[in-house]
Design a protein around this motif. Structure first.
Motif, PDB file in Angstrom:
ATOM      1  N   TRP A  40      42.420 -14.378  13.591  1.00 22.01           N
ATOM      2  CA  TRP A  40      41.265 -15.247  13.793  1.00 22.01           C
ATOM      3  C   TRP A  40      41.004 -15.540  15.275  1.00 22.01           C
ATOM      4  CZ3 TRP A  40      39.030 -14.996   9.366  1.00 22.01           C
ATOM      5  CH2 TRP A  40      39.802 -14.913   8.207  1.00 22.01           C
ATOM      6  N   ALA A  41      41.702 -14.831  16.159  1.00 18.96           N
ATOM      7  CA  ALA A  41      41.530 -15.073  17.595  1.00 18.96           C
ATOM      8  C   ALA A  41      40.153 -14.615  18.060  1.00 18.96           C
ATOM      9  CB  ALA A  41      42.616 -14.337  18.374  1.00 18.96           C
ATOM     10  N   GLN A  42      39.592 -15.381  18.994  1.00 18.83           N
ATOM     11  CA  GLN A  42      38.277 -15.044  19.532  1.00 18.83           C
ATOM     12  C   GLN A  42      38.289 -15.248  21.047  1.00 18.83           C
ATOM     13  OE1 GLN A  42      35.022 -17.710  18.656  1.00 18.83           O
ATOM     14  NE2 GLN A  42      33.555 -16.031  18.545  1.00 18.83           N
ATOM     15  N   PRO A  43      38.065 -14.179  21.828  1.00 18.13           N
ATOM     16  CA  PRO A  43      38.018 -14.332  23.286  1.00 18.13           C
ATOM     17  C   PRO A  43      36.924 -15.318  23.695  1.00 18.13           C
ATOM     18  CG  PRO A  43      38.075 -12.009  22.644  1.00 18.13           C
ATOM     19  CD  PRO A  43      37.846 -12.795  21.396  1.00 18.13           C
ATOM     20  N   ALA A  44      37.160 -16.010  24.795  1.00 11.82           N
ATOM     21  CA  ALA A  44      36.213 -17.036  25.244  1.00 11.82           C
ATOM     22  C   ALA A  44      34.845 -16.425  25.550  1.00 11.82           C
ATOM     23  CB  ALA A  44      36.768 -17.744  26.480  1.00 11.82           C
ATOM     24  N   TRP A  45      34.832 -15.232  26.181  1.00  6.97           N
ATOM     25  CA  TRP A  45      33.549 -14.612  26.519  1.00  6.97           C
ATOM     26  C   TRP A  45      32.749 -14.262  25.264  1.00  6.97           C
ATOM     27  CZ3 TRP A  45      32.491  -9.789  24.644  1.00  6.97           C
ATOM     28  CH2 TRP A  45      33.584  -9.010  24.226  1.00  6.97           C
ATOM     29  N   LEU A  46      33.474 -13.873  24.174  1.00  2.00           N
ATOM     30  CA  LEU A  46      32.791 -13.542  22.929  1.00  2.00           C
ATOM     31  C   LEU A  46      32.261 -14.803  22.254  1.00  2.00           C
ATOM     32  CD1 LEU A  46      32.082 -11.176  21.054  1.00  2.00           C
ATOM     33  CD2 LEU A  46      34.264 -11.560  19.878  1.00  2.00           C
ATOM     34  N   GLN A 100      33.523 -14.445  13.341  1.00  2.00           N
ATOM     35  CA  GLN A 100      33.837 -14.900  14.697  1.00  2.00           C
ATOM     36  C   GLN A 100      35.228 -14.433  15.142  1.00  2.00           C
ATOM     37  OE1 GLN A 100      31.386 -17.711  16.149  1.00  2.00           O
ATOM     38  NE2 GLN A 100      30.358 -16.293  14.770  1.00  2.00           N
ATOM     39  N   ALA A 101      35.683 -13.310  14.601  1.00  2.00           N
ATOM     40  CA  ALA A 101      37.042 -12.841  14.880  1.00  2.00           C
ATOM     41  C   ALA A 101      37.038 -11.312  14.928  1.00  2.00           C
ATOM     42  CB  ALA A 101      38.012 -13.340  13.812  1.00  2.00           C
ATOM     43  N   PRO A 102      37.104 -10.706  16.106  1.00  2.00           N
ATOM     44  CA  PRO A 102      36.982  -9.249  16.218  1.00  2.00           C
ATOM     45  C   PRO A 102      38.116  -8.477  15.549  1.00  2.00           C
ATOM     46  CG  PRO A 102      37.550 -10.226  18.340  1.00  2.00           C
ATOM     47  CD  PRO A 102      37.208 -11.357  17.432  1.00  2.00           C
ATOM     48  N   VAL A 103      39.338  -9.031  15.560  1.00  2.00           N
ATOM     49  CA  VAL A 103      40.477  -8.295  15.008  1.00  2.00           C
ATOM     50  C   VAL A 103      40.324  -8.107  13.503  1.00  2.00           C
ATOM     51  CG1 VAL A 103      42.964  -8.325  14.623  1.00  2.00           C
ATOM     52  CG2 VAL A 103      42.045  -9.037  16.839  1.00  2.00           C
ATOM     53  N   ILE A 104      40.096  -9.192  12.786  1.00  2.00           N
ATOM     54  CA  ILE A 104      40.014  -9.071  11.328  1.00  2.00           C
ATOM     55  C   ILE A 104      38.721  -8.368  10.920  1.00  2.00           C
ATOM     56  CG2 ILE A 104      38.862 -11.270  10.816  1.00  2.00           C
ATOM     57  CD1 ILE A 104      41.792  -9.591   8.925  1.00  2.00           C
ATOM     58  N   ALA A 105      37.663  -8.467  11.754  1.00  2.00           N
ATOM     59  CA  ALA A 105      36.437  -7.717  11.468  1.00  2.00           C
ATOM     60  C   ALA A 105      36.705  -6.215  11.546  1.00  2.00           C
ATOM     61  CB  ALA A 105      35.339  -8.110  12.445  1.00  2.00           C
ATOM     62  N   ALA A 106      37.466  -5.781  12.556  1.00  2.00           N
ATOM     63  CA  ALA A 106      37.811  -4.366  12.690  1.00  2.00           C
ATOM     64  C   ALA A 106      38.710  -3.908  11.548  1.00  2.00           C
ATOM     65  CB  ALA A 106      38.493  -4.125  14.036  1.00  2.00           C
ATOM     66  N   VAL A 107      39.664  -4.760  11.162  1.00  2.00           N
ATOM     67  CA  VAL A 107      40.558  -4.428  10.044  1.00  2.00           C
ATOM     68  C   VAL A 107      39.753  -4.289   8.756  1.00  2.00           C
ATOM     69  CG1 VAL A 107      42.444  -5.286   8.599  1.00  2.00           C
ATOM     70  CG2 VAL A 107      42.598  -5.461  11.085  1.00  2.00           C
ATOM     71  N   GLY A 108      38.773  -5.184   8.566  1.00  2.00           N
ATOM     72  CA  GLY A 108      37.938  -5.112   7.375  1.00  2.00           C
ATOM     73  C   GLY A 108      37.171  -3.809   7.289  1.00  2.00           C
ATOM     74  N   VAL A 109      36.600  -3.362   8.397  1.00  2.00           N
ATOM     75  CA  VAL A 109      35.861  -2.101   8.417  1.00  2.00           C
ATOM     76  C   VAL A 109      36.809  -0.921   8.169  1.00  2.00           C
ATOM     77  CG1 VAL A 109      34.549  -0.526   9.895  1.00  2.00           C
ATOM     78  CG2 VAL A 109      34.005  -2.966   9.873  1.00  2.00           C
ATOM     79  N   ALA A 110      37.985  -0.954   8.797  1.00  2.00           N
ATOM     80  CA  ALA A 110      38.956   0.135   8.616  1.00  2.00           C
ATOM     81  C   ALA A 110      39.413   0.216   7.165  1.00  2.00           C
ATOM     82  CB  ALA A 110      40.153  -0.079   9.542  1.00  2.00           C
ATOM     83  N   ALA A 111      39.637  -0.940   6.537  1.00  2.00           N
ATOM     84  CA  ALA A 111      40.063  -0.955   5.135  1.00  2.00           C
ATOM     85  C   ALA A 111      38.972  -0.382   4.238  1.00  2.00           C
ATOM     86  CB  ALA A 111      40.407  -2.381   4.714  1.00  2.00           C
ATOM     87  N   ASN A 112      37.735  -0.735   4.521  1.00  2.00           N
ATOM     88  CA  ASN A 112      36.622  -0.177   3.743  1.00  2.00           C
ATOM     89  C   ASN A 112      36.559   1.339   3.891  1.00  2.00           C
ATOM     90  OD1 ASN A 112      35.979  -2.784   3.109  1.00  2.00           O
ATOM     91  ND2 ASN A 112      34.220  -2.920   4.466  1.00  2.00           N
ATOM     92  N   LEU A 113      36.788   1.815   5.097  1.00  2.00           N
ATOM     93  CA  LEU A 113      36.762   3.252   5.357  1.00  2.00           C
ATOM     94  C   LEU A 113      37.879   3.959   4.587  1.00  2.00           C
ATOM     95  CD1 LEU A 113      35.214   5.347   7.008  1.00  2.00           C
ATOM     96  CD2 LEU A 113      36.834   4.983   8.865  1.00  2.00           C
ATOM     97  N   LEU A 114      39.039   3.328   4.502  1.00  2.00           N
ATOM     98  CA  LEU A 114      40.166   3.913   3.779  1.00  2.00           C
ATOM     99  C   LEU A 114      39.854   4.017   2.287  1.00  2.00           C
ATOM    100  CD1 LEU A 114      43.059   4.959   3.760  1.00  2.00           C
ATOM    101  CD2 LEU A 114      43.852   2.584   3.611  1.00  2.00           C
ATOM    102  N   ALA A 115      39.279   2.966   1.716  1.00  2.00           N
ATOM    103  CA  ALA A 115      38.915   3.001   0.296  1.00  2.00           C
ATOM    104  C   ALA A 115      37.870   4.080   0.029  1.00  2.00           C
ATOM    105  CB  ALA A 115      38.396   1.636  -0.143  1.00  2.00           C
ATOM    106  N   THR A 116      36.926   4.240   0.946  1.00  2.00           N
ATOM    107  CA  THR A 116      35.885   5.253   0.799  1.00  2.00           C
ATOM    108  C   THR A 116      36.481   6.655   0.854  1.00  2.00           C
ATOM    109  OG1 THR A 116      34.312   3.764   1.879  1.00  2.00           O
ATOM    110  CG2 THR A 116      33.689   6.078   1.716  1.00  2.00           C
ATOM    111  N   ALA A 117      37.391   6.878   1.797  1.00  2.00           N
ATOM    112  CA  ALA A 117      38.044   8.187   1.916  1.00  2.00           C
ATOM    113  C   ALA A 117      38.837   8.510   0.660  1.00  2.00           C
ATOM    114  CB  ALA A 117      38.955   8.201   3.146  1.00  2.00           C
TER     115      ALA A 117
END
Length: 690
Positions: free
Chosen positions: A672-678, A519-536
Motif C-alpha cells: 500500500w506504499a505510495q511515493p510522495a510525488w505520486l 493509490q498504490a503502485p505495487v499492488i496495482a502492478a501485482v494485480g495486473v500481473a496476476a490477471n495476465l497469469l490467469a489469462t495465459a
C-alpha cells in the motif's frame, strides 16, 4: 456521517425512488420496443480487414465483373446423370432475386458430376449473407432424387454458421438461467435479493438490444454483438448486484444505520468499486476498437453498451430499489442463511490460514497456473475453416463436393484483378507459383482482367497464406489478390499486427486505473500481473483442447488444428475485463480495511472475509454461464465458453482467493506504499467513509 459523490448519489436515489424508477421505465420501454427487431437487423458479415488489398480486390471484381467477387453466391450441383434440369432451376431461382447481379455459366468437373454456378453480388456482404439464408432452401429444392443442390461460399458458410450459433445461444440461455437462479438464491439466501441481479440483466439487455437496433440504421453491426452483449449483461449484472446487495445488507442489518444511510454507505464503498470495475471493463474492451474490422468493432461496441446500461442501473436504479425494499430485501429467505451476514466466517478462517502459511498455499497455486500457461507458448491461430459449420448443413456439403471435384483449394480460389494489359504477366506468375494448382482462362471486362488461381491446399491451410504473400510480391503493383481465402488471410494478418498493441493498451490502461483506484503502485502492478497469469493459463488450456484436440468427443467438436484468430485479441480483452472486475472487488475491500486500520493483516483478512463470498458466488454464476456455451453449438462459441469459463474458474479459485491474498501477506505495508510525488499527482480516492 460524511460520504463522497457516489454516496450522495445513493442518498439522492433513496429520496427519489419514484423518479428514478420512472426514468428507468422510460429508458427500458423506449429502447425495449426496438429490442425484438435487433436480431433481424444485425448482420452476419463484417469479417474483413477494412482497407485491405482483398477488400479492394472484391470491390473491383464486383464492379467490373457483375458482382462475381468473394461474396457471390456459390451454388454446387452434384449427382448422377444429367445435371441440366437442376442447373436450369438453379439459374431461374438466382435470376429471380434482386440481390443477384448476374448468373455465371456452369463450371463442370471433368467427370461432369459436379457443377458450380455463381450468383453475382448486387448488394453488400451483409445482405448477401441474408440472401444466402433466404435462398438456400429454395435452391436445395431445385435438386431431385439423383441430384443435390447446396449453397456454399462465404455467404452460405456465414449464413449456416449464424443460424447454428443462434440456436446454440438460445440453448445456452435456457440451460444457464435455471442454474444462475439457483446459485443466486444460495448466494443471497433470499428470493427477493436474488431477483435484483436479474432486474439489472433484463434492463441491460433491453436497453443495449434497442440501442444496437438503432445503430444498425447507420452502421453494419455483427449479430455477435448481440450474443456478447447478452452474456456480459448477465455476468456483470450479477457481479455488480452481488457486491452492492451484500454490502447493503451488511450496512443495513449489521449496524444502526437507517435505510437511507445504509444505501449511501453502500454506494460510497461498494458503488465506488463497481464504478471503477465498470470503467476498467470499458477500457479493456475499447482496445478491441483498434482492430480494423467491422465485426470486431461492433462486437466490442455491443458489449460496451451492455456494460454502460448495467453500470448506470447499478449506480442509480439498484440503490433506489434497495431503499424501497429496506428490510424486505430478505423476504422469502432460506432458513439457514443469516440475514445481514457481512463478514464471512468461512472466508475469514481461510484468510487467516493464508496469513499463517502463505507459501504453503501460494507456491502450489502459482505452479498450477504456470504449468497451465506453458502450452500457450505454442498456440497457433487461423481464420475459421468449414469445420465451424455443422456437418449436416448445406454449405459444408457443397464445400466437400467442390473439393472432391476440383481439388482441395477450389473453395478458396484466389481472384487476381489487374489491368487487361497485364493479364499475361499475372497468368505467368500464378502458373509459376508452387502453391497454385490450376489457373482458369482469363476473363476480360473493359480495362480489367480477372485471373482465377486455385491453391493446391485447403483454404484453412497456412500454405495458402504463404502463397498469397508470394503472389503479391511477384505480381505487378497494380494487380490485386482477393477472394474469400485472401480476405481471411488479410483479417488474420490485421489481427496479428494489432495483437501486441491491444494487449499493451489493455495492460497499461488497466494498471493506470488500478493505480488511481488503489493509490498504490505495487499492488496495482501485482494485480495486473496476476490477471495476465490467469489469462495465459486459460489460453494454455485452449491450446490443449482446441489446437491439440483434447476432449473433442466430450465437447462434441472437430479440431481445426488451431485457435480461431480472433481469440488472442478478443478473448484476452474479455478475460482481462472480467479479471479486473474481481481484482477491484477484492483490493478495494482490502484498501478500505487498510485505510481504516493501517494494519496489513486486517487489510488482507478483512478484504477476503468481506469480498470472498461475493467473488466466489459471482464466479460460480459466470462459470456456469460460460460452460453452457461450451456444451452446445458450433466451434467458436465452444472456444468462447471454454476459454472464458476456465479463465474465471482459475481467476476466482487460484488468483483472487489464493495468490492475491498471499501477495498482500508477503508485501505487507509495501503493498500500500505510495511515493510522495505520486500522491501529489493522483486524485484522492478512498473506499471507506467517515
Amino acid at each position: 456521517m460524511t460520504v463522497g459523490p457516489l454516496g450522495r448519489l445513493g442518498g439522492w436515489t433513496a429520496d427519489h425512488v419514484r423518479l428514478v424508477v420512472l426514468a428507468w421505465a422510460v429508458v427500458a420501454i423506449g429502447l425495449g420496443v426496438f429490442a425484438p427487431r435487433a436480431e433481424h437487423a444485425l448482420s452476419g458479415a463484417g469479417w474483413e480487414a477494412s482497407g485491405s488489398e482483398s477488400v479492394a480486390a472484391r470491390e473491383a471484381v464486383d464492379e467490373a465483373f457483375a458482382g462475381q467477387g468473394a461474396y457471390a453466391l456459390m451454388v454446387v450441383v452434384h449427382g448422377e446423370g444429367d445435371l441440366s434440369p437442376a442447373l436450369a432451376r438453379v439459374t431461374s431461382v438466382l435470376e429471380a432475386d434482386s440481390r443477384v447481379a448476374s448468373v455465371s455459366e456452369p463450371q463442370l468437373s471433368r467427370d461432369r458430376r459436379t457443377a458450380i454456378v455463381q450468383g453475382g453480388a448486387a448488394a453488400p456482404p451483409t445482405e448477401m449473407v441474408e440472401a444466402a439464408g433466404a435462398l438456400k432452401g429454395e435452391l436445395a429444392a431445385a435438386g431431385d432424387e439423383n441430384v443435390t443442390v447446396s449453397l456454399t461460399g462465404a455467404p452460405g458458410m456465414w449464413s449456416d454458421f449464424n443460424e447454428a450459433n443462434k440456436e446454440a445461444m438460445l440453448r445456452s440461455e435456457l440451460l444457464s438461467w435455471p442454474v444462475t437462479l439457483a446459485i443466486l438464491v444460495l448466494a443471497f439466501g433470499s428470493l427477493v435479493a436474488a431477483g435484483l441481479p436479474l432486474l439489472l440483466t433484463i434492463l441491460g439487455l433491453m436497453a443495449s438490444a434497442g440501442s444496437l437496433f438503432l445503430l444498425t440504421q447507420a452502421f453494419d453491426i455483427s449479430i455477435w454483438a448481440m450474443n456478447f452483449a447478452l452474456m456480459f449483461a448477465l455476468a456483470l449484472g450479477i457481479d455488480y448486484a452481488l457486491f452492492v446487495v451484500a454490502r447493503f445488507r451488511g450496512a443495513h442489518f449489521g449496524s444502526d444505520l437507517s435505510t437511507r444511510d445504509a444505501v449511501a454507505v453502500t454506494m460510497d464503498t461498494a458503488g465506488k468499486a463497481v464504478l471503477f470495475s465498470g470503467v476498467t471493463v470499458l477500457i479493456s474492451l475499447s482496445a478491441v476498437m483498434l482492430v480494423p474490422s467491422p465485426a470486431f468493432r461492433s462486437m466490442a461496441l455491443g458489449i460496451m453498451l451492455s456494460v454502460v446500461f448495467v453500470l448506470a442501473a447499478t449506480l442509480t436504479l439498484l440503490p433506489a430499489v434497495l431503499a424501497w425494499l429496506g428490510n424486505r430485501v430478505d423476504r422469502l429467505a432460506l432458513p439457514w442463511v443469516h440475514a445481514g451476514e457481512h463478514r464471512s466466517p468461512a472466508f475469514e478462517r481461510w484468510a487467516e490460514r493464508l496469513w499463517r502459511r502463505p507459501l504453503r498455499y501460494g507456491l502450489p497455486a502459482l505452479a498450477v497456473l504456470v504449468l497451465l500457461a506453458l502450452p500457450a507458448v505454442g498456440l497457433e491461430t487461423g481464420m475459421p475453416s468449414i469445420k465451424v459449420v455443422p456437418e449436416e448443413d448445406g454449405s459444408r456439403a457443397g464445400y466437400a463436393s467442390v473439393q472432391d471435384a476440383f481439388g482441395p483449394g477450389a473453395p478458396g480460389t484466389l481472384q487476381i484483378v489487374a489491368p487487361a494489359g497485364r493479364a499475361d504477366v499475372v497468368v505467368e506468375v500464378a502458373e509459376r507459383d508452387p502453391g497454385i494448382a490450376a489457373v482458369a482462362p482469363t476473363r476480360v471486362a473493359g480495362e480489367h482482367a480477372l485471373v482465377l488461381a486455385t491453391p493446391a491446399a485447403d483454404p484453412s491451410d497456412p500454405e495458402v497464406g504463404a502463397t498469397i504473400e508470394r503472389l503479391r510480391s511477384a505480381l505487378p503493383v497494380d494487380a490485386l489478390v482477393g477472394g474469400a481465402a485472401a480476405e481471411n488471410h488479410d483479417l488474420e494478418e490485421a489481427l496479428a499486427g494489432k495483437t501486441v498493441l491491444v494487449l499493451g493498451v489493455v495492460l497499461a490502461l488497466g494498471f493506470l486505473l488500478l493505480l488511481v483506484a488503489l493509490q498504490a503502485p505495487v499492488i496495482a502492478a501485482v494485480g495486473v500481473a496476476a490477471n495476465l497469469l490467469a489469462t495465459a493459463a486459460a489460453f494454455g488450456v485452449a491450446r490443449l483442447i482446441f489446437q491439440d484436440g483434447r476432449l473433442e468427443s466430450v465437447l462434441g467438436f472437430e479440431s481445426q488444428g488451431f485457435l480461431n484468430a480472433w481469440g488472442p485479441v478478443f478473448f484476452f480483452a474479455m478475460i482481462f475485463a472480467i479479471a479486473m472486475d474481481y481484482t477491484v472487488f477484492l483490493l478495494a475491500s482490502a484498501k478500505e480495511h487498510f485505510d481504516r486500520s493501517g494494519d496489513p493483516r486486517e487489510a488482507m483478512v478483512g478484504g477476503v472475509a468481506h469480498s470472498g463470498r461475493t467473488i466466489f458466488a459471482a464466479a460460480a454464476v459466470m462459470v456456469a454461464v460460460f460452460f453452457t456455451f461450451a456444451l452446445s453449438g458450433p466451434l467458436p462459441p465452444k472456444e468462447m465458453g471454454v476459454i472464458l469459463g476456465v479463465a474465471v474458474l482459475l481467476d476466482a479459485m487460484l488468483i483472487r482467493l489464493v495468490l492475491m491474498p498471499v501477495a498482500l501477506r508477503l508485501l505487507g505495508r509495501h503493498a500500500w506504499a505510495q511515493p510522495a510525488w505520486l500522491d501529489r499527482l493522483l486524485p484522492d480516492v478512498r473506499f471507506g467513509h467517515s
